[in-house]
Design a protein around this motif. Structure first.
Motif, PDB file in Angstrom:
ATOM      1  N   ILE A   1       0.977  -1.096  -0.157  1.00  0.00           N
ATOM      2  CA  ILE A   1      -0.156   0.055  -0.489  1.00  0.00           C
ATOM      3  C   ILE A   1       1.174   1.130  -0.135  1.00  0.00           C
ATOM      4  CG2 ILE A   1      -1.289   1.495   1.564  1.00  0.00           C
ATOM      5  CD1 ILE A   1      -2.926  -1.144   2.403  1.00  0.00           C
ATOM      6  N   GLY A   2       1.958   0.947   0.526  1.00  0.00           N
ATOM      7  CA  GLY A   2       2.516   2.586   0.916  1.00  0.00           C
ATOM      8  C   GLY A   2       3.958   2.370  -0.164  1.00  0.00           C
ATOM      9  N   SER A   3       3.972   1.439  -0.824  1.00  0.00           N
ATOM     10  CA  SER A   3       4.882   1.876  -2.331  1.00  0.00           C
ATOM     11  C   SER A   3       4.128   2.463  -3.815  1.00  0.00           C
ATOM     12  CB  SER A   3       5.216   0.711  -3.118  1.00  0.00           C
ATOM     13  OG  SER A   3       4.385  -0.310  -3.074  1.00  0.00           O
ATOM     14  N   ILE A   4       2.256   1.886  -3.300  1.00  0.00           N
ATOM     15  CA  ILE A   4       1.557   2.209  -4.094  1.00  0.00           C
ATOM     16  C   ILE A   4       1.474   3.714  -3.357  1.00  0.00           C
ATOM     17  CG2 ILE A   4      -0.716   2.305  -5.635  1.00  0.00           C
ATOM     18  CD1 ILE A   4      -0.291  -0.266  -4.551  1.00  0.00           C
ATOM     19  N   LEU A   5       0.925   4.373  -2.855  1.00  0.00           N
ATOM     20  CA  LEU A   5       0.800   5.526  -2.471  1.00  0.00           C
ATOM     21  C   LEU A   5       1.671   6.649  -2.639  1.00  0.00           C
ATOM     22  CD1 LEU A   5      -2.226   4.821   0.855  1.00  0.00           C
ATOM     23  CD2 LEU A   5      -2.420   5.696  -1.721  1.00  0.00           C
TER      24      LEU A   5
ATOM     25  N   THR B   1       0.333  -4.658 -10.321  1.00  0.00           N
ATOM     26  CA  THR B   1       0.097  -5.988 -10.963  1.00  0.00           C
ATOM     27  C   THR B   1      -0.777  -6.840 -10.735  1.00  0.00           C
ATOM     28  OG1 THR B   1       1.676  -6.817 -10.291  1.00  0.00           O
ATOM     29  CG2 THR B   1       2.397  -5.196 -12.342  1.00  0.00           C
ATOM     30  N   ILE B   2      -1.036  -7.401 -11.474  1.00  0.00           N
ATOM     31  CA  ILE B   2      -2.257  -8.857 -11.188  1.00  0.00           C
ATOM     32  C   ILE B   2      -1.531  -9.493 -10.432  1.00  0.00           C
ATOM     33  CG2 ILE B   2      -1.449 -10.413 -13.331  1.00  0.00           C
ATOM     34  CD1 ILE B   2      -5.218  -9.842 -12.380  1.00  0.00           C
ATOM     35  N   ASN B   3       0.128  -9.878 -10.711  1.00  0.00           N
ATOM     36  CA  ASN B   3       0.660 -10.801  -9.318  1.00  0.00           C
ATOM     37  C   ASN B   3       1.200 -10.022  -8.428  1.00  0.00           C
ATOM     38  OD1 ASN B   3       1.448 -12.981 -11.394  1.00  0.00           O
ATOM     39  ND2 ASN B   3       3.175 -11.975 -12.779  1.00  0.00           N
ATOM     40  N   LYS B   4       0.832  -8.306  -8.186  1.00  0.00           N
ATOM     41  CA  LYS B   4       1.214  -8.298  -6.804  1.00  0.00           C
ATOM     42  C   LYS B   4      -0.900  -8.724  -5.854  1.00  0.00           C
ATOM     43  CE  LYS B   4       4.266  -4.584  -8.075  1.00  0.00           C
ATOM     44  NZ  LYS B   4       4.457  -3.025  -7.928  1.00  0.00           N
ATOM     45  N   ILE B   5      -1.430  -8.284  -6.789  1.00  0.00           N
ATOM     46  CA  ILE B   5      -3.204  -8.300  -5.841  1.00  0.00           C
ATOM     47  C   ILE B   5      -3.210  -9.825  -5.780  1.00  0.00           C
ATOM     48  CG2 ILE B   5      -5.176  -8.240  -6.717  1.00  0.00           C
ATOM     49  CD1 ILE B   5      -4.225  -6.045  -8.587  1.00  0.00           C
ATOM     50  N   LEU B   6      -2.542 -10.488  -6.802  1.00  0.00           N
ATOM     51  CA  LEU B   6      -2.850 -12.166  -6.279  1.00  0.00           C
ATOM     52  C   LEU B   6      -1.793 -12.307  -5.016  1.00  0.00           C
ATOM     53  CD1 LEU B   6      -3.357 -15.160  -7.333  1.00  0.00           C
ATOM     54  CD2 LEU B   6      -1.476 -15.225  -8.209  1.00  0.00           C
ATOM     55  N   GLY B   7      -0.467 -11.446  -4.586  1.00  0.00           N
ATOM     56  CA  GLY B   7       0.462 -12.124  -3.806  1.00  0.00           C
ATOM     57  C   GLY B   7      -0.170 -11.089  -2.333  1.00  0.00           C
TER      58      GLY B   7
END
Length: 105
Positions: free
Chosen positions: A75-79, A86-92
């Motif tokens: 969350i912090g890296s996005i904000l 990515t889809i892989n991050k969401i899956l993780g």
């Protein structure tokens, strides 16, 4: 100290060095104060681990704290750094949340 409070504080303190070191690497002057802040955070983290290991199950403690750290860094890296989702991050993230469920049983 309450064990619930320790479980909340641990991942917060654990991600602090990551952000301090990222700030150090991305600063133009390579400001050494960020390394000092990261070291202080690691010392506090060690203290919290000792407190929690005296009170709880090591497997549950470590796995839950690692997943919480991963979620906070995601969350912090996005904000903060506007990193790509990515889809892989969401899956993780989904798999990690399910891991917390299984370790809490």
């Amino acid at each position: 100290m309450n064990i619930t409070l320790l479980y909340i504080l641990l991942p917060i303190v654990a991600i602090a060095p990551v952000f301090f070191l990222k700030k150090y690497v991305s600063s133009k002057k390579s400001d050494k104060k960020y390394i000092l802040f990261a070291l202080i955070a690691y010392i506090i983290l060690t203290y919290l681990y000792i407190k929690l290991l005296k009170k709880g199950d090591m497997t549950k403690l470590f796995c839950v704290s690692q997943v919480m750290q991963m979620l906070m860094i995601f969350i912090g890296s996005i904000l903060i750094y506007a990193e790509e989702i990515t889809i892989n991050k969401i899956l993780g993230v989904v798999i990690s949340i399910s891991a917390i469920y299984f370790f809490s049983k």
